[in-house]
Design a protein around this motif. Structure first.
Motif, PDB file in Angstrom:
ATOM      1  N   TYR A  97     132.123  58.685  96.000  1.00  0.00           N
ATOM      2  CA  TYR A  97     133.396  59.360  95.756  1.00  0.00           C
ATOM      3  C   TYR A  97     134.338  58.405  95.048  1.00  0.00           C
ATOM      4  CZ  TYR A  97     132.118  63.274  98.763  1.00  0.00           C
ATOM      5  OH  TYR A  97     131.519  64.368  99.287  1.00  0.00           O
ATOM      6  N   ASP A  98     135.266  58.973  94.290  1.00  0.00           N
ATOM      7  CA  ASP A  98     136.193  58.153  93.523  1.00  0.00           C
ATOM      8  C   ASP A  98     137.634  58.419  93.951  1.00  0.00           C
ATOM      9  OD1 ASP A  98     136.988  56.306  91.613  1.00  0.00           O
ATOM     10  OD2 ASP A  98     137.139  57.809  90.032  1.00  0.00           O
ATOM     11  N   PHE A  99     137.903  58.271  95.240  1.00  0.00           N
ATOM     12  CA  PHE A  99     139.271  58.405  95.738  1.00  0.00           C
ATOM     13  C   PHE A  99     139.967  57.060  95.606  1.00  0.00           C
ATOM     14  CE2 PHE A  99     137.137  61.631  98.502  1.00  0.00           C
ATOM     15  CZ  PHE A  99     137.857  62.726  98.069  1.00  0.00           C
ATOM     16  N   ASN A 100     141.258  57.096  95.302  1.00  0.00           N
ATOM     17  CA  ASN A 100     142.013  55.845  95.395  1.00  0.00           C
ATOM     18  C   ASN A 100     142.725  55.818  96.746  1.00  0.00           C
ATOM     19  OD1 ASN A 100     144.715  57.003  95.154  1.00  0.00           O
ATOM     20  ND2 ASN A 100     144.266  57.298  92.989  1.00  0.00           N
ATOM     21  N   LYS A 101     143.237  54.662  97.103  1.00  0.00           N
ATOM     22  CA  LYS A 101     143.824  54.506  98.440  1.00  0.00           C
ATOM     23  C   LYS A 101     145.069  55.360  98.638  1.00  0.00           C
ATOM     24  CE  LYS A 101     141.876  50.003  99.457  1.00  0.00           C
ATOM     25  NZ  LYS A 101     142.140  48.635  99.916  1.00  0.00           N
ATOM     26  N   THR A 102     145.815  55.584  97.570  1.00  0.00           N
ATOM     27  CA  THR A 102     147.004  56.433  97.673  1.00  0.00           C
ATOM     28  C   THR A 102     146.614  57.870  97.990  1.00  0.00           C
ATOM     29  OG1 THR A 102     148.163  55.003  96.121  1.00  0.00           O
ATOM     30  CG2 THR A 102     149.095  57.190  96.470  1.00  0.00           C
ATOM     31  N   GLN A 103     145.560  58.368  97.348  1.00  0.00           N
ATOM     32  CA  GLN A 103     145.071  59.725  97.644  1.00  0.00           C
ATOM     33  C   GLN A 103     144.667  59.833  99.111  1.00  0.00           C
ATOM     34  OE1 GLN A 103     142.008  59.645  94.503  1.00  0.00           O
ATOM     35  NE2 GLN A 103     142.559  61.791  94.153  1.00  0.00           N
ATOM     36  N   ILE A 104     143.964  58.832  99.580  1.00  0.00           N
ATOM     37  CA  ILE A 104     143.491  58.867 100.967  1.00  0.00           C
ATOM     38  C   ILE A 104     144.659  58.839 101.929  1.00  0.00           C
ATOM     39  CG2 ILE A 104     142.192  57.596 102.722  1.00  0.00           C
ATOM     40  CD1 ILE A 104     140.330  56.678 100.397  1.00  0.00           C
ATOM     41  N   LYS A 105     145.624  57.974 101.663  1.00  0.00           N
ATOM     42  CA  LYS A 105     146.751  57.797 102.586  1.00  0.00           C
ATOM     43  C   LYS A 105     147.709  58.986 102.578  1.00  0.00           C
ATOM     44  CE  LYS A 105     150.207  54.402 103.926  1.00  0.00           C
ATOM     45  NZ  LYS A 105     150.726  53.064 103.659  1.00  0.00           N
ATOM     46  N   ASN A 106     147.987  59.505 101.395  1.00  0.00           N
ATOM     47  CA  ASN A 106     149.028  60.533 101.283  1.00  0.00           C
ATOM     48  C   ASN A 106     148.503  61.937 101.038  1.00  0.00           C
ATOM     49  OD1 ASN A 106     150.941  58.473 101.549  1.00  0.00           O
ATOM     50  ND2 ASN A 106     150.984  58.118  99.349  1.00  0.00           N
ATOM     51  N   GLY A 107     147.205  62.088 100.899  1.00  0.00           N
ATOM     52  CA  GLY A 107     146.647  63.385 100.549  1.00  0.00           C
ATOM     53  C   GLY A 107     146.283  64.243 101.736  1.00  0.00           C
ATOM     54  N   LEU A 131     142.553  52.189 108.393  1.00  0.00           N
ATOM     55  CA  LEU A 131     141.822  53.455 108.274  1.00  0.00           C
ATOM     56  C   LEU A 131     141.655  53.830 106.804  1.00  0.00           C
ATOM     57  CD1 LEU A 131     140.462  55.962 109.448  1.00  0.00           C
ATOM     58  CD2 LEU A 131     142.738  56.993 109.668  1.00  0.00           C
ATOM     59  N   VAL A 132     142.707  53.639 106.018  1.00  0.00           N
ATOM     60  CA  VAL A 132     142.617  53.913 104.579  1.00  0.00           C
ATOM     61  C   VAL A 132     141.564  53.006 103.943  1.00  0.00           C
ATOM     62  CG1 VAL A 132     143.875  53.729 102.380  1.00  0.00           C
ATOM     63  CG2 VAL A 132     144.947  54.853 104.343  1.00  0.00           C
ATOM     64  N   ASP A 133     141.563  51.718 104.309  1.00  0.00           N
ATOM     65  CA  ASP A 133     140.553  50.787 103.786  1.00  0.00           C
ATOM     66  C   ASP A 133     139.141  51.244 104.155  1.00  0.00           C
ATOM     67  OD1 ASP A 133     142.582  49.222 102.738  1.00  0.00           O
ATOM     68  OD2 ASP A 133     142.465  47.695 104.320  1.00  0.00           O
ATOM     69  N   LEU A 134     138.979  51.715 105.390  1.00  0.00           N
ATOM     70  CA  LEU A 134     137.672  52.184 105.848  1.00  0.00           C
ATOM     71  C   LEU A 134     137.227  53.409 105.054  1.00  0.00           C
ATOM     72  CD1 LEU A 134     135.295  52.151 107.867  1.00  0.00           C
ATOM     73  CD2 LEU A 134     136.727  53.528 109.400  1.00  0.00           C
ATOM     74  N   LEU A 135     138.109  54.372 104.897  1.00  0.00           N
ATOM     75  CA  LEU A 135     137.761  55.590 104.159  1.00  0.00           C
ATOM     76  C   LEU A 135     137.504  55.292 102.681  1.00  0.00           C
ATOM     77  CD1 LEU A 135     140.230  58.075 105.866  1.00  0.00           C
ATOM     78  CD2 LEU A 135     137.749  57.938 106.165  1.00  0.00           C
ATOM     79  N   TYR A 136     138.246  54.356 102.138  1.00  0.00           N
ATOM     80  CA  TYR A 136     138.029  53.953 100.753  1.00  0.00           C
ATOM     81  C   TYR A 136     136.636  53.339 100.589  1.00  0.00           C
ATOM     82  CZ  TYR A 136     138.761  51.602  96.281  1.00  0.00           C
ATOM     83  OH  TYR A 136     138.623  51.163  94.988  1.00  0.00           O
ATOM     84  N   ALA A 137     136.265  52.420 101.495  1.00  0.00           N
ATOM     85  CA  ALA A 137     134.943  51.792 101.433  1.00  0.00           C
ATOM     86  C   ALA A 137     133.835  52.818 101.619  1.00  0.00           C
ATOM     87  CB  ALA A 137     134.836  50.687 102.497  1.00  0.00           C
ATOM     88  N   MET A 138     134.030  53.760 102.544  1.00  0.00           N
ATOM     89  CA  MET A 138     133.028  54.807 102.756  1.00  0.00           C
ATOM     90  C   MET A 138     132.900  55.689 101.519  1.00  0.00           C
ATOM     91  SD  MET A 138     133.770  55.959 106.671  1.00  0.00           S
ATOM     92  CE  MET A 138     132.291  56.895 106.933  1.00  0.00           C
ATOM     93  N   GLY A 139     134.020  56.050 100.926  1.00  0.00           N
ATOM     94  CA  GLY A 139     133.993  56.863  99.726  1.00  0.00           C
ATOM     95  C   GLY A 139     133.232  56.173  98.599  1.00  0.00           C
ATOM     96  N   LYS A 140     133.491  54.879  98.421  1.00  0.00           N
ATOM     97  CA  LYS A 140     132.773  54.116  97.391  1.00  0.00           C
ATOM     98  C   LYS A 140     131.273  54.098  97.677  1.00  0.00           C
ATOM     99  CE  LYS A 140     135.886  52.741  94.533  1.00  0.00           C
ATOM    100  NZ  LYS A 140     135.987  53.528  93.315  1.00  0.00           N
ATOM    101  N   ALA A 141     130.896  53.871  98.922  1.00  0.00           N
ATOM    102  CA  ALA A 141     129.478  53.796  99.293  1.00  0.00           C
ATOM    103  C   ALA A 141     128.777  55.135  99.079  1.00  0.00           C
ATOM    104  CB  ALA A 141     129.330  53.347 100.740  1.00  0.00           C
ATOM    105  N   LEU A 142     129.532  56.234  99.173  1.00  0.00           N
ATOM    106  CA  LEU A 142     128.931  57.569  99.049  1.00  0.00           C
ATOM    107  C   LEU A 142     129.137  58.197  97.676  1.00  0.00           C
ATOM    108  CD1 LEU A 142     129.898  58.838 102.590  1.00  0.00           C
ATOM    109  CD2 LEU A 142     127.599  58.253 101.781  1.00  0.00           C
TER     110      LEU A 142
END
Length: 177
Positions: A118-128, A105-116
């Motif tokens: 956004y500059d989130f890193n995986k740690t932000q997505i997982k723990n934020g 799920l983190v990988d998916l959200l990271y890829a979506m963020g990049k495509a749109l």
């Protein structure tokens, strides 16, 4: 009439049509981006609640909103396919399955963020995320209530009953006689 006059008349006649077409193109592009953003924002907002209806609906919208024609969106669809395959995997031990689910799920959200953009890193997505402990407790209690209700309705569980005030009830019946 000269060539300049003809071109001027043609430009005057055609320019509103061109303007309308450009406006429609830009509106369509913005609407498409807004739909992708809605999917992404819903998944980000519900990432701690993967069983919520909004989360599941957003996941099921990925194939509709993202395309293989753009490189970054294709990577979203590739990761989504891995995640979807994992969600259907019943062979893994539940603890390992859930850890892998979160990572995908983190990988998916990271890829979506990049495509749109956004500059989130995986740690932000997982723990934020913020998820009150009470929410988890309430969900567990509701799941247990549903399980026990189904068991009761199917006859696999019995409702305990206790008679109270038996002496009072028998003395009332004796006084009526």
């Amino acid at each position: 009439m000269t060539l300049t006059d003809v071109l001027l008349i043609l430009a005057t006649a055609v320019s509103p049509l061109i303007a309308v077409q450009v406006t429609r193109f830009l509106d369509d592009r913005n609407e498409e981006r807004d739909r992708k953003l809605k999917v992404f924002k819903t998944l980000m907002a519900t990432r701690a609640y993967s069983l919520s209806a909004a989360h599941v609906e957003a996941l099921n919208s990925i194939d509709l909103e993202f395309t293989t024609k753009r490189r970054l969106e294709k990577s979203v669809l590739d990761v989504w396919q891995q995640y979807l395959d994992h969600l259907g995997d019943k062979a893994m031990e539940p603890g390992a399955w859930n850890i892998r689910r979160i990572d995908l799920l983190v990988d998916l959200l990271y890829a979506m963020g990049k495509a749109l953009g956004y500059d989130f890193n995986k740690t932000q997505i997982k723990n934020g995320t913020y998820s009150p402990g009470a929410h988890g407790r309430i969900e567990a209690e509701q799941a247990r209530i549903r399980e026990m209700t189904v068991e009761l309705l199917e006859g696999r569980r019995f409702l305990p009953m206790y008679v109270t005030n038996l002496t009072q009830a028998s003395s009332e019946s004796q006084s009526e006689e």
